[in-house]
Design a protein around this motif. Structure first.
Motif, PDB file in Angstrom:
ATOM      1  N   LEU A 114      -7.595 -11.905   3.950  1.00  0.00           N
ATOM      2  CA  LEU A 114      -8.005 -10.280   4.497  1.00  0.00           C
ATOM      3  C   LEU A 114      -9.116 -10.427   3.151  1.00  0.00           C
ATOM      4  CD1 LEU A 114      -4.652  -7.981   5.021  1.00  0.00           C
ATOM      5  CD2 LEU A 114      -6.508  -9.625   6.786  1.00  0.00           C
ATOM      6  N   LEU A 115     -10.025  -9.885   3.530  1.00  0.00           N
ATOM      7  CA  LEU A 115     -11.369  -9.417   2.571  1.00  0.00           C
ATOM      8  C   LEU A 115     -10.696  -7.935   1.669  1.00  0.00           C
ATOM      9  CD1 LEU A 115     -14.220  -8.817   4.947  1.00  0.00           C
ATOM     10  CD2 LEU A 115     -13.312 -11.017   2.970  1.00  0.00           C
ATOM     11  N   PRO A 116     -10.086  -8.309  -0.039  1.00  0.00           N
ATOM     12  CA  PRO A 116      -9.641  -7.125  -0.294  1.00  0.00           C
ATOM     13  C   PRO A 116      -9.879  -5.905  -0.631  1.00  0.00           C
ATOM     14  CG  PRO A 116     -10.262  -8.889  -1.916  1.00  0.00           C
ATOM     15  CD  PRO A 116     -10.337  -9.187  -0.512  1.00  0.00           C
ATOM     16  N   TRP A 117     -11.135  -5.920  -0.488  1.00  0.00           N
ATOM     17  CA  TRP A 117     -11.798  -4.720  -0.734  1.00  0.00           C
ATOM     18  C   TRP A 117     -12.350  -4.032   0.576  1.00  0.00           C
ATOM     19  CZ3 TRP A 117     -13.688  -9.490  -1.026  1.00  0.00           C
ATOM     20  CH2 TRP A 117     -15.360  -9.854  -0.266  1.00  0.00           C
ATOM     21  N   LEU A 118     -11.819  -4.134   1.394  1.00  0.00           N
ATOM     22  CA  LEU A 118     -11.623  -3.593   3.077  1.00  0.00           C
ATOM     23  C   LEU A 118     -10.323  -3.121   3.348  1.00  0.00           C
ATOM     24  CD1 LEU A 118     -14.086  -6.274   5.355  1.00  0.00           C
ATOM     25  CD2 LEU A 118     -14.114  -3.797   3.821  1.00  0.00           C
ATOM     26  N   THR A 119     -10.332  -2.363   3.979  1.00  0.00           N
ATOM     27  CA  THR A 119      -9.066  -1.488   4.340  1.00  0.00           C
ATOM     28  C   THR A 119      -8.283  -2.045   5.544  1.00  0.00           C
ATOM     29  OG1 THR A 119      -9.958  -0.297   6.354  1.00  0.00           O
ATOM     30  CG2 THR A 119      -9.658   1.106   3.769  1.00  0.00           C
ATOM     31  N   VAL A 120      -7.393  -1.968   5.511  1.00  0.00           N
ATOM     32  CA  VAL A 120      -6.336  -3.038   7.011  1.00  0.00           C
ATOM     33  C   VAL A 120      -7.065  -2.589   7.914  1.00  0.00           C
ATOM     34  CG1 VAL A 120      -4.508  -2.728   8.956  1.00  0.00           C
ATOM     35  CG2 VAL A 120      -3.892  -2.754   6.544  1.00  0.00           C
ATOM     36  N   LYS A 121      -7.590  -1.184   8.447  1.00  0.00           N
ATOM     37  CA  LYS A 121      -8.300  -0.703   9.683  1.00  0.00           C
ATOM     38  C   LYS A 121     -10.115  -1.756   9.991  1.00  0.00           C
ATOM     39  CE  LYS A 121     -10.245   2.518  13.435  1.00  0.00           C
ATOM     40  NZ  LYS A 121     -10.098   3.876  13.456  1.00  0.00           N
ATOM     41  N   LEU A 169       1.419  -0.789  12.675  1.00  0.00           N
ATOM     42  CA  LEU A 169       0.662  -0.572  11.518  1.00  0.00           C
ATOM     43  C   LEU A 169      -0.314   1.010  11.095  1.00  0.00           C
ATOM     44  CD1 LEU A 169      -0.875  -4.684  11.249  1.00  0.00           C
ATOM     45  CD2 LEU A 169       0.584  -3.243   9.183  1.00  0.00           C
ATOM     46  N   LYS A 170       0.657   1.106  12.103  1.00  0.00           N
ATOM     47  CA  LYS A 170      -0.420   1.997  12.644  1.00  0.00           C
ATOM     48  C   LYS A 170      -0.168   3.387  11.999  1.00  0.00           C
ATOM     49  CE  LYS A 170       0.799   6.875  15.088  1.00  0.00           C
ATOM     50  NZ  LYS A 170       1.763   7.843  16.310  1.00  0.00           N
ATOM     51  N   ASP A 171       0.468   3.268  10.634  1.00  0.00           N
ATOM     52  CA  ASP A 171       0.677   4.426   9.263  1.00  0.00           C
ATOM     53  C   ASP A 171       0.282   3.132   8.252  1.00  0.00           C
ATOM     54  OD1 ASP A 171       2.195   5.716  11.031  1.00  0.00           O
ATOM     55  OD2 ASP A 171       3.879   5.292  10.022  1.00  0.00           O
ATOM     56  N   PHE A 172      -0.373   2.408   8.586  1.00  0.00           N
ATOM     57  CA  PHE A 172      -0.750   1.687   7.338  1.00  0.00           C
ATOM     58  C   PHE A 172      -2.476   1.087   7.388  1.00  0.00           C
ATOM     59  CE2 PHE A 172       3.538   0.572   7.662  1.00  0.00           C
ATOM     60  CZ  PHE A 172       3.591   0.591   5.746  1.00  0.00           C
ATOM     61  N   ILE A 173      -3.395   2.113   8.744  1.00  0.00           N
ATOM     62  CA  ILE A 173      -4.478   1.080   9.048  1.00  0.00           C
ATOM     63  C   ILE A 173      -5.585   1.740   7.680  1.00  0.00           C
ATOM     64  CG2 ILE A 173      -4.195   1.584  11.035  1.00  0.00           C
ATOM     65  CD1 ILE A 173      -5.272   4.430  10.869  1.00  0.00           C
ATOM     66  N   ASN A 174      -5.325   2.566   6.688  1.00  0.00           N
ATOM     67  CA  ASN A 174      -6.225   2.898   5.584  1.00  0.00           C
ATOM     68  C   ASN A 174      -5.976   2.357   3.906  1.00  0.00           C
ATOM     69  OD1 ASN A 174      -8.389   4.753   7.058  1.00  0.00           O
ATOM     70  ND2 ASN A 174      -6.296   5.789   6.979  1.00  0.00           N
ATOM     71  N   TYR A 175      -4.890   1.371   4.114  1.00  0.00           N
ATOM     72  CA  TYR A 175      -3.879   1.024   2.900  1.00  0.00           C
ATOM     73  C   TYR A 175      -4.892  -0.325   2.614  1.00  0.00           C
ATOM     74  CZ  TYR A 175       0.243   3.518   2.560  1.00  0.00           C
ATOM     75  OH  TYR A 175       0.584   4.720   2.446  1.00  0.00           O
ATOM     76  N   TYR A 176      -5.203  -0.661   1.106  1.00  0.00           N
ATOM     77  CA  TYR A 176      -5.639  -2.184   1.581  1.00  0.00           C
ATOM     78  C   TYR A 176      -4.475  -2.971   0.907  1.00  0.00           C
ATOM     79  CZ  TYR A 176     -10.752   0.304   0.518  1.00  0.00           C
ATOM     80  OH  TYR A 176     -11.303   1.708  -0.234  1.00  0.00           O
ATOM     81  N   PRO A 177      -5.328  -4.215   1.088  1.00  0.00           N
ATOM     82  CA  PRO A 177      -4.210  -5.074   1.282  1.00  0.00           C
ATOM     83  C   PRO A 177      -3.172  -5.308   0.104  1.00  0.00           C
ATOM     84  CG  PRO A 177      -6.600  -6.312   2.395  1.00  0.00           C
ATOM     85  CD  PRO A 177      -6.181  -4.788   1.673  1.00  0.00           C
ATOM     86  N   GLY A 226       3.494  -8.990   1.853  1.00  0.00           N
ATOM     87  CA  GLY A 226       3.188  -9.646   1.826  1.00  0.00           C
ATOM     88  C   GLY A 226       3.385 -10.404   3.461  1.00  0.00           C
ATOM     89  N   GLY A 227       4.433  -9.662   4.388  1.00  0.00           N
ATOM     90  CA  GLY A 227       4.807  -9.933   5.550  1.00  0.00           C
ATOM     91  C   GLY A 227       3.831  -8.916   6.609  1.00  0.00           C
ATOM     92  N   MET A 228       3.305  -7.881   5.912  1.00  0.00           N
ATOM     93  CA  MET A 228       2.972  -6.607   6.419  1.00  0.00           C
ATOM     94  C   MET A 228       0.941  -7.930   6.798  1.00  0.00           C
ATOM     95  SD  MET A 228       3.616  -3.586   7.734  1.00  0.00           S
ATOM     96  CE  MET A 228       5.223  -2.436   7.276  1.00  0.00           C
ATOM     97  N   ARG A 229       0.706  -8.467   5.849  1.00  0.00           N
ATOM     98  CA  ARG A 229      -1.084  -8.150   5.772  1.00  0.00           C
ATOM     99  C   ARG A 229      -1.272  -9.942   6.873  1.00  0.00           C
ATOM    100  NH1 ARG A 229      -0.342  -7.976  -0.563  1.00  0.00           N
ATOM    101  NH2 ARG A 229       0.836 -10.454  -0.315  1.00  0.00           N
TER     102      ARG A 229
END
Length: 250
Positions: free
Chosen positions: A87-94, A120-128, A133-136
């Motif tokens: 995942l790109l660290p500077w982008l959010t999950v979404k 992942l509904k509650d994590f869409i605006n989180y950064y990696p 690790g499991g969520m990533r």
């Protein structure tokens, strides 16, 4: 999408002495549409090279990879899941999922729906860095499925995860796959994982890799646990009958 893989030999140039290093030989595999196929074999036997040839990341040269009796077209849709989430660290999950969306205008509803399906509904605006690790790994699975791939290529996607986290991801993957069937090819070093998840297990020899055993799995993914009694029995029966199978020998 059915496809056939026929590789007489695949080698790479050793630039230090201009010799050729043979990686694969005598590969002849047929995979049915929507089949879940696992590949198991010793390290360095060419499993990842084969997967990258299927996906078009490595040139096939004169080898044959046919989809539905047609020579490989890289217009075919592939999804990829690697050993790390990438995942790109500077982008959010979404934003990480949106990044791979087929060049079409961003479809917020489609992305929100798949992220909800993967928990992942509650994590869409989180950064990696702000999620586990499991969520990533869940994000990487969602990203692989977002374009409805005809073939999903997975290279040890559950490596280094603890058992509860891995089993949670098995359930997420299998439940989504059952609702949205696609052909899956999974590389793993964990035979019980292959028996639990796969319809078939292809056992590779040592380098240069070739298929030494094409095994049809009996277990039925219920429950989705490595400690599943049926998986344990099948594992014990298989390794007792073929004690050197994981070393690439039948």
């Amino acid at each position: 999408m059915n496809f056939a893989i026929k590789i007489e030999e695949k080698s790479f140039l050793n630039k230090h002495n201009n010799s050729r290093i043979k990686v694969l030989k005598d590969i002849d595999i047929n995979i049915k549409s929507k089949e879940f196929v696992c590949i198991v074999g010793p390290s360095g036997c060419g499993k990842t090279t084969l997967m990258n040839m299927i996906g078009g990341l490595i040139k096939t040269e004169d080898q044959i990879i046919e989809f539905n009796d047609n020579k490989q077209s890289f217009d075919e849709k592939f999804g990829y899941v690697f050993q790390t989430s990438r995942l790109l660290p500077w982008l959010t999950v979404k934003e990480n999922v949106a990044l791979v969306c087929d060049g079409k205008p961003l479809n917020d509803e489609r992305i929100d729906e798949i992220l909800e399906n993967f928990g992942l509904k509650d994590f869409i605006n989180y950064y990696p860095k702000s999620i586990s690790g499991g969520m990533r790994r869940r994000v990487s699975l969602a990203r692989a499925f977002i374009n409805n791939p005809k073939v999903l290529l997975m290279d040890e996607p559950f490596v280094s995860l603890d058992q509860p986290t891995a089993e949670n991801l098995y359930e997420v993957l299998v439940n989504y796959w059952k609702k949205n069937p696609t052909t899956i090819i999974l590389i793993t070093h964990v035979l019980k994982e292959a028996i639990l998840l796969g319809d078939r297990v292809l056992f590779f020899s040592k380098n240069p890799g070739t298929v030494v055993f094409d095994y049809k799995v009996k277990s039925k993914r219920n429950p989705l646990s490595i400690d599943n009694d049926l998986v344990n029995k099948e594992y014990c029966d298989l390794t007792k009958k073929y004690p050197n199978l994981l070393n690439g020998l039948l």
